[in-house]
Enzyme design. Structure first.
Site, PDB file in Angstrom:
ATOM      1  N   GLY A   9       4.772   8.254  16.985  1.00  0.00           N
ATOM      2  CA  GLY A   9       4.828   9.111  18.174  1.00  0.00           C
ATOM      3  C   GLY A   9       4.994  10.582  17.809  1.00  0.00           C
ATOM      4  N   ASN A  10       5.663  10.836  16.670  1.00  0.00           N
ATOM      5  CA  ASN A  10       5.881  12.214  16.223  1.00  0.00           C
ATOM      6  C   ASN A  10       4.590  12.956  15.933  1.00  0.00           C
ATOM      7  OD1 ASN A  10       8.747  12.476  16.148  1.00  0.00           O
ATOM      8  ND2 ASN A  10       8.722  11.009  14.462  1.00  0.00           N
ATOM      9  N   LYS A 120      14.218  -0.714  23.279  1.00  0.00           N
ATOM     10  CA  LYS A 120      13.185   0.237  22.824  1.00  0.00           C
ATOM     11  C   LYS A 120      13.376   1.579  23.522  1.00  0.00           C
ATOM     12  CE  LYS A 120       9.014   1.379  21.255  1.00  0.00           C
ATOM     13  NZ  LYS A 120       9.346   1.994  19.989  1.00  0.00           N
ATOM     14  N   LYS A 204       5.017  -0.609  18.389  1.00  0.00           N
ATOM     15  CA  LYS A 204       3.658  -0.432  17.844  1.00  0.00           C
ATOM     16  C   LYS A 204       3.594  -0.783  16.352  1.00  0.00           C
ATOM     17  CE  LYS A 204       3.555   3.765  15.470  1.00  0.00           C
ATOM     18  NZ  LYS A 204       4.954   3.985  15.389  1.00  0.00           N
ATOM     19  N   LYS A 262       9.667  -0.068  11.284  1.00  0.00           N
ATOM     20  CA  LYS A 262       8.618   0.298  10.322  1.00  0.00           C
ATOM     21  C   LYS A 262       8.786  -0.540   9.051  1.00  0.00           C
ATOM     22  CE  LYS A 262       8.536   5.085  11.918  1.00  0.00           C
ATOM     23  NZ  LYS A 262       7.776   4.783  13.130  1.00  0.00           N
TER      24      LYS A 262
HETATM   25  N1  LIG Z   1      16.139   5.312   5.803  1.00  0.00           N
HETATM   26  C1  LIG Z   1      15.397   6.272   6.367  1.00  0.00           C
HETATM   27  N2  LIG Z   1      14.536   6.997   5.629  1.00  0.00           N
HETATM   28  C2  LIG Z   1      13.775   7.971   6.179  1.00  0.00           C
HETATM   29  N3  LIG Z   1      13.824   8.295   7.502  1.00  0.00           N
HETATM   30  C3  LIG Z   1      14.663   7.610   8.299  1.00  0.00           C
HETATM   31  C4  LIG Z   1      15.487   6.567   7.770  1.00  0.00           C
HETATM   32  N4  LIG Z   1      16.205   6.065   8.775  1.00  0.00           N
HETATM   33  C5  LIG Z   1      15.870   6.723   9.881  1.00  0.00           C
HETATM   34  N5  LIG Z   1      14.929   7.667   9.607  1.00  0.00           N
HETATM   35  C6  LIG Z   1      14.354   8.531  10.644  1.00  0.00           C
HETATM   36  O1  LIG Z   1      13.178   7.894  11.100  1.00  0.00           O
HETATM   37  C7  LIG Z   1      12.325   8.916  11.629  1.00  0.00           C
HETATM   38  C8  LIG Z   1      10.928   8.333  11.787  1.00  0.00           C
HETATM   39  O2  LIG Z   1      10.981   7.341  12.803  1.00  0.00           O
HETATM   40  P1  LIG Z   1      10.437   7.662  14.276  1.00  0.00           P
HETATM   41  O3  LIG Z   1      11.082   8.888  14.792  1.00  0.00           O
HETATM   42  O4  LIG Z   1      10.537   6.412  15.086  1.00  0.00           O
HETATM   43  O5  LIG Z   1       8.934   7.984  13.882  1.00  0.00           O
HETATM   44  P2  LIG Z   1       7.535   7.954  14.623  1.00  0.00           P
HETATM   45  O6  LIG Z   1       7.724   8.584  15.981  1.00  0.00           O
HETATM   46  O7  LIG Z   1       6.701   8.785  13.701  1.00  0.00           O
HETATM   47  O8  LIG Z   1       7.101   6.518  14.698  1.00  0.00           O
HETATM   48  C9  LIG Z   1      12.476  10.046  10.623  1.00  0.00           C
HETATM   49  O9  LIG Z   1      12.173  11.292  11.187  1.00  0.00           O
HETATM   50  C10 LIG Z   1      13.940   9.937  10.204  1.00  0.00           C
HETATM   51  O10 LIG Z   1      14.716  10.865  10.932  1.00  0.00           O
HETATM   52  N1  LIG Z   2       5.377   1.675  21.607  1.00  0.00           N
HETATM   53  C1  LIG Z   2       5.910   2.313  20.541  1.00  0.00           C
HETATM   54  O1  LIG Z   2       6.368   1.697  19.583  1.00  0.00           O
HETATM   55  O2  LIG Z   2       5.932   3.711  20.625  1.00  0.00           O
HETATM   56  P1  LIG Z   2       6.627   4.737  19.626  1.00  0.00           P
HETATM   57  O3  LIG Z   2       6.122   4.416  18.240  1.00  0.00           O
HETATM   58  O4  LIG Z   2       6.206   6.088  20.104  1.00  0.00           O
HETATM   59  O5  LIG Z   2       8.115   4.506  19.748  1.00  0.00           O
END
Ligand SMILES: Nc1ncnc2c1ncn2[C@@H]1O[C@H](COP(=O)(O)OP(=O)(O)O)[C@@H](O)[C@H]1O
Ligand SMILES: NC(=O)OP(=O)(O)O
Length: 309
Positions: A9-10, A120, A204, A262
């Site tokens: 999402g980022n 979520k 996702k 992830k």
């Molecule tokens: N063990 C870890 N190693 C690296 N990042 C981590 C960890 N645990 C949590 N994070 C956080 O996870 C974030 C990425 O997840 P998320 O914000 O859900 O990403 P996206 O929106 O790209 O799917 C990173 O920006 C970081 O702040």
């Molecule tokens: N549906 C879903 O997992 O969206 P984000 O990755 O933006 O959280």
């Protein structure tokens, strides 16, 4: 090689950015520069998140109506919107190449325990007091996300992407396919085989992992905003993980709302297929594919893939 790329999402909307169309299409334009280079070398399937967008739409409601559209319908809206932005940007970057963004559904179980335990995160972050007020006003469940608060919704486990065979056909023909956006529109099938939507947002990363396996992808990349997964994240001793195995990752703890799904997603793909998966930064995708960046996960923690016999 056939590559599945899950875009966080980022990559579409960074924390703190206003959710304007121009901001999001600009971010997608940047992401597509990398994706287009991958598409020139490989068969490419792209999935994307929708957490910020689906939560925002849910808080806006349907014009003229008191109740907002249900989450399955909002999931479809976000697939259409983000998919359209991606499809157009990819078409502009890859003249002559066929690109399609598909509205796809993900089968879940109607009795998944996740329906009773919303987990979520969706939509923007709020201060505690405001989150409490919104929860009372709209009947939301809110939970702490870092230092702030955010709405949470049920996130049942993905079981199958309904349109898997069709996606497979398109990918084999060299079409760049954007699908399973927001984890896919959550649906259940009744005893007569009929589909209907349910109130949920699927993760996702977990859908992408399952779909990568079904589509016989050679590699599964989860691209986000950090260059590598960190061991001891947020502590003074945090350390980047370069090459690792599902077994090693499963022995560590990761936050449920961000890195947790992830890591689970890459572990499942590697355990099931014996192939390589990785987590890393979007702009380093090509280096990750060559094992030179990101956290690379293989059955035995070695790169390039070697026999475990
Ligand atoms: N063990 C870890 N190693 C690296 N990042 C981590 C960890 N645990 C949590 N994070 C956080 O996870 C974030 C990425 O997840 P998320 O914000 O859900 O990403 P996206 O929106 O790209 O799917 C990173 O920006 C970081 O702040
Ligand atoms: N549906 C879903 O997992 O969206 P984000 O990755 O933006 O959280």
């Amino acid at each position: 090689m056939r590559v599945m790329v899950a875009i966080g999402g980022n990559a579409v909307l960074r924390r703190g950015q206003p959710p304007d169309v121009a901001v999001q299409t600009n971010n997608i334009h940047t992401a597509v520069r990398t994706l287009a280079r991958l598409a020139l070398e490989h068969e490419l399937v792209i999935t994307h998140g929708n957490g910020p967008q689906v939560g925002l739409l849910a808080s806006q409601g349907a014009p003229g109506h008191r109740a907002p559209y249900p989450l399955d319908t909002l999931g479809a809206q976000t697939q259409g919107m983000i998919g359209y932005w991606m499809q157009q940007a990819l078409q502009n970057a890859l003249p002559g190449r066929q690109v399609i963004a598909m509205v796809t559904q993900t089968l879940v179980s109607a009795v998944d325990p996740a329906f009773g335990d919303p987990a979520k995160f969706v939509g923007p972050v709020y201060e505690r007091e405001e989150a409490g007020k919104l929860a009372a006003e709209h009947g939301w469940t809110v939970k702490q996300d870092g230092a702030q608060w955010r709405r949470v919704v049920p996130s049942p486990a993905p079981r199958r992407v309904v349109e898997t065979r069709l996606i497979h056909r398109l990918v084999r023909e060299g079409v760049v396919v954007v699908c399973a956006g927001g984890g896919g529109i959550p649906v259940v099938r009744d005893e007569r085989g009929r589909l209907s939507g349910v109130e949920a947002v699927v993760d996702k990363d977990l859908t992408s992992s399952m779909l990568a396996e079904s589509l016989e992808c050679d590699t599964f990349l989860i691209l986000t905003d950090v260059p590598r997964v960190l061991r001891g994240f947020g502590t003074p001793h945090q350390k980047e993980i370069t090459y690792t195995t599902p077994h090693e990752l499963r022995a560590m703890e990761f936050p449920a709302g961000s890195m947790g799904p992830k890591v689970e997603a890459v572990c499942r793909f590697v355990e099931t297929t014996g192939d390589m998966a990785a987590i890393g930064r979007l702009d380093q995708a090509e280096r990750i594919l060559h094992g030179a960046a990101g956290t690379i996960v293989t059955p035995n923690g070695r790169w390039p893939l070697t026999s475990t016999l």
